[in-house]
Design a protein around this motif. Structure first.
Motif, PDB file in Angstrom:
ATOM      1  N   PHE A 184      -5.823  -5.511  19.185  1.00  0.00           N
ATOM      2  CA  PHE A 184      -4.698  -4.986  19.961  1.00  0.00           C
ATOM      3  C   PHE A 184      -3.389  -4.937  19.158  1.00  0.00           C
ATOM      4  O   PHE A 184      -2.396  -4.399  19.640  1.00  0.00           O
ATOM      5  N   GLU A 215      -4.178  -7.103  29.304  1.00  0.00           N
ATOM      6  CA  GLU A 215      -3.401  -6.374  30.299  1.00  0.00           C
ATOM      7  C   GLU A 215      -2.782  -7.310  31.326  1.00  0.00           C
ATOM      8  O   GLU A 215      -1.683  -7.033  31.839  1.00  0.00           O
ATOM      9  N   THR A 272     -13.318  -3.302  33.278  1.00  0.00           N
ATOM     10  CA  THR A 272     -11.892  -3.444  32.938  1.00  0.00           C
ATOM     11  C   THR A 272     -10.972  -3.022  34.077  1.00  0.00           C
ATOM     12  O   THR A 272      -9.759  -2.947  33.884  1.00  0.00           O
ATOM     13  N   SER A 281      -5.748   5.136  23.953  1.00  0.00           N
ATOM     14  CA  SER A 281      -5.157   3.820  23.758  1.00  0.00           C
ATOM     15  C   SER A 281      -6.190   2.867  23.175  1.00  0.00           C
ATOM     16  O   SER A 281      -7.117   3.290  22.476  1.00  0.00           O
ATOM     17  N   TRP A 282      -6.005   1.583  23.486  1.00  0.00           N
ATOM     18  CA  TRP A 282      -6.974   0.591  23.037  1.00  0.00           C
ATOM     19  C   TRP A 282      -8.365   0.842  23.629  1.00  0.00           C
ATOM     20  O   TRP A 282      -9.354   0.287  23.164  1.00  0.00           O
ATOM     21  N   TYR A 283      -8.449   1.720  24.625  1.00  0.00           N
ATOM     22  CA  TYR A 283      -9.754   2.011  25.215  1.00  0.00           C
ATOM     23  C   TYR A 283     -10.637   2.889  24.337  1.00  0.00           C
ATOM     24  O   TYR A 283     -11.773   3.200  24.721  1.00  0.00           O
ATOM     25  N   ARG A 338     -12.047   1.646  22.035  1.00  0.00           N
ATOM     26  CA  ARG A 338     -13.135   0.684  21.773  1.00  0.00           C
ATOM     27  C   ARG A 338     -14.102   0.581  22.950  1.00  0.00           C
ATOM     28  O   ARG A 338     -15.148  -0.061  22.846  1.00  0.00           O
ATOM     29  N   ASP A 369     -11.807  -8.959  26.593  1.00  0.00           N
ATOM     30  CA  ASP A 369     -10.421  -9.218  26.208  1.00  0.00           C
ATOM     31  C   ASP A 369      -9.418  -8.268  26.856  1.00  0.00           C
ATOM     32  O   ASP A 369      -8.269  -8.647  27.100  1.00  0.00           O
ATOM     33  N   ALA A 370      -9.818  -7.020  27.109  1.00  0.00           N
ATOM     34  CA  ALA A 370      -8.867  -6.029  27.629  1.00  0.00           C
ATOM     35  C   ALA A 370      -8.214  -6.474  28.936  1.00  0.00           C
ATOM     36  O   ALA A 370      -6.986  -6.389  29.068  1.00  0.00           O
ATOM     37  N   PHE A 407     -14.299  -6.679  23.372  1.00  0.00           N
ATOM     38  CA  PHE A 407     -13.213  -5.870  23.931  1.00  0.00           C
ATOM     39  C   PHE A 407     -13.265  -5.838  25.451  1.00  0.00           C
ATOM     40  O   PHE A 407     -12.228  -5.974  26.123  1.00  0.00           O
ATOM     41  N   LYS A 448      -3.111   3.115  34.486  1.00  0.00           N
ATOM     42  CA  LYS A 448      -4.270   3.511  33.694  1.00  0.00           C
ATOM     43  C   LYS A 448      -4.956   4.702  34.359  1.00  0.00           C
ATOM     44  O   LYS A 448      -5.404   4.600  35.510  1.00  0.00           O
TER      45      LYS A 448
END
Length: 252
Positions: free
Chosen positions: A82, A131, A195, A101-103, A105, A126-127, A123, A143
């Motif tokens: 991140f 957040e 997520t 974005s980070w998505y 992954r 962790d996401a 991921f 989102k």
């Protein structure tokens, strides 16, 4: 011909009303010192660029940033995942929009083999934690997953290839979008389930009709901004829905 023109006029009129509301809402957010973070995710050709363009067209250029990060460098690839996104987070009064974005992954990376299965699993755990840190600190996190059917995506990919003005929209990965459709669907479904959280819900926008999708993206953003007054009509429930009801309605 008349009906077609009437529909265009209706779209233009509603878009103008919504964009005026966005300007007023951003002025209020700046005054309140809000930090707004909007993630635009979706399959190739789902309409992220067009929706972002209409949303930001009249927003303050000083308080609005659209972030579309390139492939990570060798150094960035060795960092905490991140880390490369954190410097772009909004300060007081700012709105930051991530065009992907980070998505990455949760979608393109595992499907294309750009990350290991272990990195993908980590991921997904962790996401929501990451957040939660953002929202606990007061960031307004929105989102959005822009969904498109396989048939419509194929049509848009073909149009891209034939249009010289869309040269910068084409990518070597375009040909994989249809070939790996089922793998992308499975990754999307798992991402939305694992997520989606009380502090950072996913909202799905059906985008086969581009203009309808754009209007409803803006309506949803206005509602989520939670300004206590002003024009903020409800999104169309046939177009906009939460992840908790998405699996039965997503394009397969």
């Amino acid at each position: 011909m008349g009906k077609k023109n009437d529909a265009k006029d209706d779209y233009d009129d509603e878009l103008e009303r919504l964009q005026a509301a966005v300007v007023d809402t951003q002025a209020w957010a700046i005054e309140k010192g809000l930090r707004v973070l909007i993630l635009f995710e979706g399959r190739d050709t789902a309409g992220k660029d067009g929706a972002i363009k209409r949303l930001t067209e009249y927003m303050s250029p000083r308080q609005t940033r659209v972030v579309a990060l390139p492939k990570p460098t060798e150094r960035e690839a060795s960092q905490w995942y991140f880390q490369r996104y954190v410097p772009h987070l909004p300060a007081a009064g700012e709105t930051v929009i991530f065009n992907r974005s980070w998505y990455n992954r949760a979608g393109v990376e595992p499907v294309m083999g750009f990350c290991t299965p272990e990195q993908h699993e980590r991921f997904l755990k962790d996401a929501p934690r990451f957040e939660r840190m953002l929202t606990d600190d007061g960031i307004v996190l929105i989102k959005l997953w822009l969904d498109i059917t396989r048939k419509e995506q194929a049509k848009r990919l073909e149009a891209r290839r034939e249009d010289p003005l869309k040269r910068f929209k084409t990518s070597p990965l375009d040909k994989e979008a249809q070939a790996r459709w089922d793998a992308y669907s499975a990754a999307r479904d798992r991402m939305l389930v694992e997520t989606d959280s009380p502090h950072a819900h996913w909202t799905v926008i059906a985008t086969d009709d581009k203009k309808t999708a754009r209007l409803n993206v803006i309506r949803h953003v206005l509602r989520r901004a939670n300004r206590p007054y002003g024009y903020a009509p409800l999104p169309d429930p046939d177009v906009v829905f939460g992840a908790d009801e998405a699996l039965d309605r997503l394009a397969k």
